[in-house]
Design a protein around this motif. Structure first.
Motif, PDB file in Angstrom:
ATOM      1  N   GLU A 192     -26.925   4.811 -10.415  1.00 31.44           N
ATOM      2  CA  GLU A 192     -27.485   3.799 -11.310  1.00 31.44           C
ATOM      3  C   GLU A 192     -28.892   3.440 -10.834  1.00 31.44           C
ATOM      4  O   GLU A 192     -29.149   3.380  -9.633  1.00 31.44           O
ATOM      5  CB  GLU A 192     -26.623   2.534 -11.292  1.00 31.44           C
ATOM      6  N   LYS A 193     -29.788   3.210 -11.802  1.00 29.43           N
ATOM      7  CA  LYS A 193     -31.143   2.778 -11.436  1.00 29.43           C
ATOM      8  C   LYS A 193     -31.071   1.397 -10.792  1.00 29.43           C
ATOM      9  O   LYS A 193     -30.278   0.558 -11.222  1.00 29.43           O
ATOM     10  CB  LYS A 193     -32.038   2.717 -12.677  1.00 29.43           C
ATOM     11  N   PRO A 194     -31.891   1.157  -9.784  1.00 32.98           N
ATOM     12  CA  PRO A 194     -31.912  -0.179  -9.187  1.00 32.98           C
ATOM     13  C   PRO A 194     -32.445  -1.199 -10.184  1.00 32.98           C
ATOM     14  O   PRO A 194     -33.212  -0.850 -11.096  1.00 32.98           O
ATOM     15  CB  PRO A 194     -32.858  -0.042  -7.996  1.00 32.98           C
ATOM     16  N   THR A 195     -32.032  -2.439 -10.035  1.00 31.13           N
ATOM     17  CA  THR A 195     -32.518  -3.482 -10.945  1.00 31.13           C
ATOM     18  C   THR A 195     -33.915  -3.950 -10.570  1.00 31.13           C
ATOM     19  O   THR A 195     -34.643  -4.458 -11.412  1.00 31.13           O
ATOM     20  CB  THR A 195     -31.557  -4.687 -10.942  1.00 31.13           C
ATOM     21  N   ASN A 196     -34.305  -3.773  -9.321  1.00 34.47           N
ATOM     22  CA  ASN A 196     -35.623  -4.196  -8.868  1.00 34.47           C
ATOM     23  C   ASN A 196     -36.279  -3.021  -8.138  1.00 34.47           C
ATOM     24  O   ASN A 196     -35.869  -2.662  -7.040  1.00 34.47           O
ATOM     25  CB  ASN A 196     -35.494  -5.407  -7.935  1.00 34.47           C
ATOM     26  N   PHE A 197     -37.298  -2.426  -8.760  1.00 30.82           N
ATOM     27  CA  PHE A 197     -37.944  -1.262  -8.159  1.00 30.82           C
ATOM     28  C   PHE A 197     -39.009  -1.665  -7.154  1.00 30.82           C
ATOM     29  O   PHE A 197     -39.777  -2.595  -7.375  1.00 30.82           O
ATOM     30  CB  PHE A 197     -38.595  -0.383  -9.240  1.00 30.82           C
ATOM     31  N   SER A 198     -39.013  -0.949  -6.039  1.00 30.24           N
ATOM     32  CA  SER A 198     -40.051  -1.029  -5.016  1.00 30.24           C
ATOM     33  C   SER A 198     -40.228   0.402  -4.514  1.00 30.24           C
ATOM     34  O   SER A 198     -39.488   1.303  -4.929  1.00 30.24           O
ATOM     35  CB  SER A 198     -39.607  -1.944  -3.865  1.00 30.24           C
ATOM     36  N   LYS A 199     -41.172   0.628  -3.622  1.00 29.80           N
ATOM     37  CA  LYS A 199     -41.336   1.975  -3.065  1.00 29.80           C
ATOM     38  C   LYS A 199     -40.036   2.455  -2.420  1.00 29.80           C
ATOM     39  O   LYS A 199     -39.627   3.598  -2.601  1.00 29.80           O
ATOM     40  CB  LYS A 199     -42.470   2.006  -2.032  1.00 29.80           C
ATOM     41  N   GLU A 200     -39.392   1.570  -1.679  1.00 33.95           N
ATOM     42  CA  GLU A 200     -38.165   1.939  -0.973  1.00 33.95           C
ATOM     43  C   GLU A 200     -37.016   2.236  -1.940  1.00 33.95           C
ATOM     44  O   GLU A 200     -36.313   3.236  -1.781  1.00 33.95           O
ATOM     45  CB  GLU A 200     -37.756   0.828   0.008  1.00 33.95           C
ATOM     46  N   THR A 201     -36.797   1.363  -2.925  1.00 32.40           N
ATOM     47  CA  THR A 201     -35.677   1.579  -3.845  1.00 32.40           C
ATOM     48  C   THR A 201     -35.938   2.782  -4.745  1.00 32.40           C
ATOM     49  O   THR A 201     -35.005   3.509  -5.081  1.00 32.40           O
ATOM     50  CB  THR A 201     -35.360   0.335  -4.692  1.00 32.40           C
TER      51      THR A 201
END
Length: 172
Positions: free
Chosen positions: A63-72
């Motif tokens: 599942e795609k993360p709900t909060n994107f960052s470089k790490e996620t």
């Protein structure tokens, strides 16, 4: 550009790895830059030397993360590529199967992240004493954001954005 001797040395390692049952991980081998696709290897063994076949199952895509960052974005793309490649080759795998991915770079754009991955998949089969091993070298860029996942296999370089350079939308 790698030399012919380097290609022969890599091929010899692949052949020897298949004979010994050794399955290299992505961190233990580095494919030549020009490698794409699979490299099948077959070795004759006696019929009773075939290990029992395993029924490998399709993997669920993450599942795609709900909060994107470089790490996620990096973790998601690596997990997505691993499941994608697994699902692409699981029908051919009978006796061994391994997929390794490694994040090489993450670049932030105005609309998301470009994640560059490399790695390998190795799978084998055995029938009537013939043991076959295939190695797949991975080199993939992903564009990911909250709404879209775009995959581009074998991009020109680490910064090639799949969104603007012919990638395939794999999730929308």
């Amino acid at each position: 550009m790698p030399s012919t001797a380097l290609h022969l040395a890599v091929l010899a390692c692949v052949l020897l790895a298949g004979c010994s049952g050794f399955v290299p991980s992505a961190t233990e081998t580095t494919p030549p830059p020009s490698s794409t696709g699979t490299t099948p290897t077959t070795t004759e063994l006696s019929e009773n030397e075939c290990p029992a076949a395993t029924d490998y199952e399709q993997k669920s895509l993450p599942e795609k993360p709900t909060n994107f960052s470089k790490e996620t974005a990096a973790k998601f793309a690596a997990a997505y590529e691993k499941a994608f490649v697994w699902n692409e080759h699981e029908e051919q795998a009978e006796t061994e199967f391994q997929v390794n991915t490694r994040v090489r770079a993450v670049n932030e754009t105005d609309t998301g992240y470009v994640v560059q991955l490399d790695g390998s998949a190795t799978y084998s089969a055995c029938s009537n004493g013939a043991h076959s091993v295939a190695d797949v070298w991975l080199h993939t860029n992903y564009f990911v954001n909250e709404t879209t996942v775009i995959r581009l296999a074998y991009p020109e370089n680490r910064t090639t954005n799949p969104r603007t350079n012919g990638g395939n939308v794999v999730e929308h």
